[in-house]
Scaffold this active site. Structure first.
Site, mmCIF file in Angstrom:
data_model
loop_
_atom_site.group_PDB
_atom_site.id
_atom_site.type_symbol
_atom_site.label_atom_id
_atom_site.label_comp_id
_atom_site.label_asym_id
_atom_site.label_seq_id
_atom_site.Cartn_x
_atom_site.Cartn_y
_atom_site.Cartn_z
ATOM 1 N N TRP A 105 -14.051 -14.170 -3.278
ATOM 2 C CA TRP A 105 -15.615 -14.216 -2.651
ATOM 3 C C TRP A 105 -16.266 -15.320 -2.738
ATOM 4 C CZ3 TRP A 105 -16.606 -10.495 0.440
ATOM 5 C CH2 TRP A 105 -15.931 -9.349 0.324
ATOM 6 N N ASP A 174 -24.260 -15.385 -6.770
ATOM 7 C CA ASP A 174 -23.573 -14.068 -6.145
ATOM 8 C C ASP A 174 -23.334 -13.237 -7.305
ATOM 9 O OD1 ASP A 174 -22.631 -12.112 -4.760
ATOM 10 O OD2 ASP A 174 -20.911 -13.076 -3.852
ATOM 11 N N LYS A 198 -22.076 -1.695 -5.697
ATOM 12 C CA LYS A 198 -20.931 -1.589 -7.108
ATOM 13 C C LYS A 198 -21.820 -1.050 -7.970
ATOM 14 C CE LYS A 198 -18.802 -4.859 -4.748
ATOM 15 N NZ LYS A 198 -17.545 -4.744 -3.686
#
Lengths: 363, 363
Positions: A105, A174, A198
């Site tokens: 990511w 993030d 999530k």
């Protein structure tokens, strides 16, 4: 509903939601607070929806302890759109931003940021297979910001204390896959962002928390949906927001508060992670965790078995036992157990029991 | 559920959804197709979600008759993000695009497009108070595209036959508020886009239909979430999509098919619009419609009363009768009845009855 058999859901996201949140949403899906309308059918300018979004924000502020000089936004496009909006808004033309790369990511965040300007890699653990937190950083004291990914969903490596940027360099994170999983000190950050799917709710909403002074950097003439200043000033209501997703994250925030807040949530998460990593460590090498012990994520546990054949059998057998979503990402291979906030101890125990049984049969 | 009294919901969007769609979503909210998970909890890479998004696309293709050389995308950010993505993707550097301005939304589309490059106004009806479709167009034969807004939600003016661009100039349409309200000939368009929250579902998903050749225009190096080519190639699954909103639009498409498709939907919509405009025209000037008769929207009916005081009373009294969302937008004033696909004839009759009674009492 009496025949409901809930799956033990280890999906990496979208993933498991708290049962009582789903039950509440279901109960009022046709008639929100006596309006005779679904929450999906009410105007985003109505007092009922204002209460939804304002309560969600207030509860999040309480959960995370967000100082009053930060704005909270509920946006769209996932973390992936933030990968572009962040440099568009906070990195001036000609400036460079620092990025720490610890997995897929953060690597993608760099790719997007490079399309729009200069990036300097403060660290990159790819040569180690993204299994650790970097021991040292090469920091640019003039960087527009320092970006890191607090939890790498695919590689299962997590930061438990923030990297320290040079004085005056804002820290940006993030936090998609460990958002609201434990207390953090928001005042260390200039900006935090997270896709909700999530720990915080369904997909379709992205939470951005930004310190007021960062908004002064926003250049003129950005497209309005990419402009933090306009979006923050409008209270996420510049255009029609993703109402239902915001409603759902609001319910999840309430649920987390009811559990006792993020300290209690962290306690649960540590107990669950200890169970799964314990099963790995006690397997005598049958199960091998991907991340180095000190970087082990509390949220995503990628692990391998002695062969790909056994890994396939593991996934199939697990599914028969109602343990869902355990296949790992193709880039790491093997298995991955995502044990987000809403995965309970019982489900985790079922997984660990299955792991032990499976090893007995196949070890 | 037995005590459910549905509101007559005239909200401009988010707005009324079909009751049976909400009931279906409610019934399976905790257990989607026997998975033991909510549709919000399943992976966007699972075969179950693939079926959701592929069926939604197939049903939309059938409803609108979308030719096979068009891609369908389910994106985020609303029409407002499309206002920027469209010129970013389809207007080359240095080129100009033609825009027809018939109300607030097309005006905003121009504002966004101007931030990124050149715009030429093919027509602008603002001097007429946005109450009509322009009689003539000043068209640039070299325009990157010609953009129009098929229905202006705030001003209630609607195009019933497409403007004709010069040969070779692609036609692009913001159809947010009359999407799937009647049959159209998609082959006349290079691109259509619509926020779902009027006729197609809840907020949080934007449908983009684009002809394949347009994708060849997409420049290199756009942020991936703003890049039609990447998004189209990934089948809207480049990153986590807004799963629940896509699931809901899929249910709405199924419902529209069951009604008999868009010809049947249009018939209903015309019957409802005739009732409301009839009540206006038969009121002897008590109610005054905003749009000129030939441009009257089948979706949004803005109208005024003799005084602002009466308009306030109208809104309040209507609410007591369970008629919700009738206050007009501040830029037009007065009232607005939005009578989208899911508003049924009964609800429309209740509104018309109320209008007549109100006039009797206050006229």
């Amino acid at each position: 509903m009496s025949d409901l058999k809930r799956a033990y859901n280890f999906n990496p996201g979208p993933g498991v939601l708290p049962l009582e949140v789903l039950q509440e949403a279901q109960a009022e899906l046709l008639n929100f607070k006596g309006t005779g309308m679904s929450v999906m059918e009410i105007s985003h300018r109505s007092k009922e929806f204002e209460a939804v979004i304002q309560t969600a924000e207030a509860d999040l502020r309480e959960l995370l302890g967000i100082p009053s000089n930060y704005k909270v936004m509920f946006l769209q496009g996932g973390a992936t759109l933030q990968f572009a909006m962040l440099p568009m808004n906070l990195r001036a033309a000609g400036a460079s931003a620092d990025y720490i790369v610890t997995g897929s990511w953060s690597k993608t965040a760099v790719k997007e940021a490079k399309k729009l300007g200069a990036v300097h890699l403060a660290a990159n653990t790819e040569a180690d297979g993204f299994n650790c937190i970097p021991a040292s950083l090469d920091l640019d004291p003039k960087a527009a910001y320092l970006h890191f990914t607090s939890n790498e969903t695919i590689h299962g490596v997590e930061y438990f204390s923030e990297p320290t940027p040079p004085a005056g360099v804002p820290l940006v994170c993030d936090t998609s896959s460990d958002f609201i999983s434990r207390p953090i000190d928001v005042s260390k950050y200039a900006m935090l962002y997270a896709g909700a799917q999530k720990n915080a709710g369904p997909s379709g909403v992205t939470i951005v928390i930004i310190r007021d002074d960062m908004l002064e950097r926003v250049p003129e003439n950005l497209p309005v949906m990419l402009d933090y200043k306009t979006l923050a000033a409008s209270g996420s209501l510049h255009n029609t927001p993703p109402s239902f997703a915001i409603y759902m994250v609001g319910l999840v925030f309430k649920w987390a508060k009811k559990l006792g807040g993020l300290a209690a949530v962290e306690k649960n998460n540590r107990a669950k992670a200890n169970l799964v990593y314990g099963a790995i460590d006690e397997s005598g090498g049958f199960y091998r965790g991907h991340a180095k012990p000190e970087a082990r994520s509390l949220m995503n546990v990628p692990f391998r078995l002695p062969s790909e054949e056994l890994e396939d059998t593991f996934a199939k057998d697990a599914k028969k036992e109602n343990l869902i979503g355990l296949k790992g990402h193709r880039s790491v291979g093997g298995m991955r157990a995502s044990i987000y906030n809403a995965m309970d101890l019982e489900g985790t125990q079922e997984l660990v029991k299955f792991m032990k049984d499976f090893q007995k049969k196949n070890g």
